[in-house]
Scaffold this motif. Structure first.
Motif, PDB file in Angstrom:
ATOM      1  N   PRO A 138      -0.652  -1.840   6.327  1.00 45.02           N
ATOM      2  CA  PRO A 138      -0.058  -1.661   4.986  1.00 45.02           C
ATOM      3  C   PRO A 138      -0.905  -0.786   4.069  1.00 45.02           C
ATOM      4  N   LEU A 139      -2.226  -0.948   4.105  1.00 45.74           N
ATOM      5  CA  LEU A 139      -3.091  -0.124   3.256  1.00 45.74           C
ATOM      6  C   LEU A 139      -3.041   1.336   3.703  1.00 45.74           C
ATOM      7  N   ASN A 141      -0.538   2.809   5.190  1.00 49.62           N
ATOM      8  CA  ASN A 141       0.768   3.318   4.768  1.00 49.62           C
ATOM      9  C   ASN A 141       0.789   3.613   3.271  1.00 49.62           C
ATOM     10  N   THR A 142       0.091   2.812   2.491  1.00 48.28           N
ATOM     11  CA  THR A 142       0.020   3.067   1.052  1.00 48.28           C
ATOM     12  C   THR A 142      -0.663   4.392   0.771  1.00 48.28           C
ATOM     13  N   LEU A 146       1.306   7.598  -0.950  1.00 48.85           N
ATOM     14  CA  LEU A 146       0.792   8.176  -2.191  1.00 48.85           C
ATOM     15  C   LEU A 146       0.358   9.629  -1.978  1.00 48.85           C
ATOM     16  N   GLN A 185       5.532   2.089  10.023  1.00 49.63           N
ATOM     17  CA  GLN A 185       6.308   0.914   9.614  1.00 49.63           C
ATOM     18  C   GLN A 185       6.961   0.266  10.832  1.00 49.63           C
ATOM     19  N   THR A 209      10.951  -4.695   2.714  1.00 52.09           N
ATOM     20  CA  THR A 209      10.291  -3.559   3.367  1.00 52.09           C
ATOM     21  C   THR A 209      11.276  -2.734   4.186  1.00 52.09           C
ATOM     22  N   ASP A 254       7.816   5.906  -4.067  1.00 53.78           N
ATOM     23  CA  ASP A 254       6.375   5.638  -4.156  1.00 53.78           C
ATOM     24  C   ASP A 254       6.089   4.437  -5.052  1.00 53.78           C
ATOM     25  N   TRP A 257       7.057   1.130  -3.523  1.00 52.87           N
ATOM     26  CA  TRP A 257       6.123   0.704  -2.480  1.00 52.87           C
ATOM     27  C   TRP A 257       4.862   0.076  -3.084  1.00 52.87           C
ATOM     28  N   LEU A 258       4.386   0.600  -4.211  1.00 56.86           N
ATOM     29  CA  LEU A 258       3.218   0.009  -4.855  1.00 56.86           C
ATOM     30  C   LEU A 258       3.494  -1.440  -5.255  1.00 56.86           C
ATOM     31  N   TYR A 261       3.592  -3.508  -2.041  1.00 54.26           N
ATOM     32  CA  TYR A 261       2.273  -3.745  -1.452  1.00 54.26           C
ATOM     33  C   TYR A 261       1.512  -4.815  -2.238  1.00 54.26           C
ATOM     34  N   TYR A 265       2.697  -7.839   0.238  1.00 50.34           N
ATOM     35  CA  TYR A 265       1.625  -7.754   1.234  1.00 50.34           C
ATOM     36  C   TYR A 265       0.341  -8.433   0.768  1.00 50.34           C
TER      37      TYR A 265
END
Length: 269
Positions: A138-139, A141-142, A146, A185, A209, A254, A257-258, A261, A265
């Motif tokens: 997950p990190l 993908n973040t 971004l 993903q 997700t 974007d 997703w933040l 997360y 997550y």
């Protein structure tokens, strides 16, 4: 002569869309796609064939619809300033509706997470659920998503400044990062220890997700169309409404997703 002049010139700046079959065809394709998807998930025979047919029909209808809109805006000159303002408002309202859709998903998640019921073991995550480590895939993908927001912003500013190479390279980088995000993903789903049927946690996790991933794929298609139009010299520094709308949609993806997360997550684990 007067009648001829009145018939050839309109007294307003708005574009009156000619009759088109593509909205109807798109609705039929979507109905086929969703129905076949449900049948396939329940193991009906030949469901996969109808699912493929619905998907290809949807792609074809959208391609022809996009072709007509591109012709109207690029070759026929129908997208005047007034029309562009209306299209901008339509895109803004569409993104607001998408934001409210994700708000409902977050509401469902926090409704169960803040006050877990006895059936969930009175704890969150529920008993027996091993949540995904937020500092692994997950990190990564973040960071990737971004970064794609940065590259697409660079492409936008390059287009405004007349830097054609910067636009193309920025959009290519964005598309590559978007594809990598989608692949990772899928890898995350394949190694996860729980499924969508594992109670409220599994349902909220995969619903949020998964729909975000669907939006990433739609945004990737939008940006790919914008890239092709820049490559074909359709877009200029002052007339690139389609690409600008795709970029705005991508920034929305974007931001969502933040929130996903941080809440699902990190906090939810």
């Amino acid at each position: 002569m007067t009648n001829l002049t009145r018939s050839n010139f309109q007294a307003h700046p708005f574009h009156l869309v000619s009759p088109s079959p593509w909205p109807l065809f798109t609705c039929i394709a979507l109905f086929t796609l969703t129905t076949a998807g449900v049948l396939t998930m329940h193991g009906f025979s030949n469901g996969g064939y109808f699912l493929t047919l619905g998907f290809l029909s949807l792609i074809g209808s959208m391609a022809f619809w996009f072709r007509d809109v591109i012709s109207e805006g690029t070759y026929l000159g129908n997208h005047t300033s007034a029309v562009q303002r209306g299209l901008n408002l339509g895109v803004a309202l569409f993104i607001v509706s998408e934001a409210l859709f994700f708000l409902a998903i977050f509401w469902a998640f926090f409704h169960s997470a803040l006050s877990p019921t006895v059936e969930l073991g009175a704890q969150w995550p529920p008993m027996g659920i091993n949540a995904i480590n937020p500092f692994e895939l997950p990190l990564l993908n973040t960071v990737i998503l971004l970064s794609s927001g940065t590259t697409v912003t660079y492409a936008h500013h390059s287009l405004i400044q007349g830097n054609r190479a910067g636009v193309l390279y920025g959009l290519i980088a964005t598309l590559v990062l978007a594809v990598i995000f989608t692949i990772l993903q899928g890898v995350e789903y394949s190694v996860s220890s729980f499924t969508i049927s594992d109670g409220a946690f599994g349902s909220c996790f995969y619903f949020s997700t998964g729909f975000h991933g669907l939006h990433v794929m739609i945004g990737t298609a939008f940006i790919a169309v914008g890239f092709w139009r820049v490559f074909a010299y359709h877009s200029t520094d002052s007339h690139h409404l389609g690409l600008e709308s795709a970029i705005l949609y991508w920034h929305f993806v974007d931001v969502v997703w933040l929130f996903l997360y941080v809440s699902i997550y990190y906090w939810g684990s």
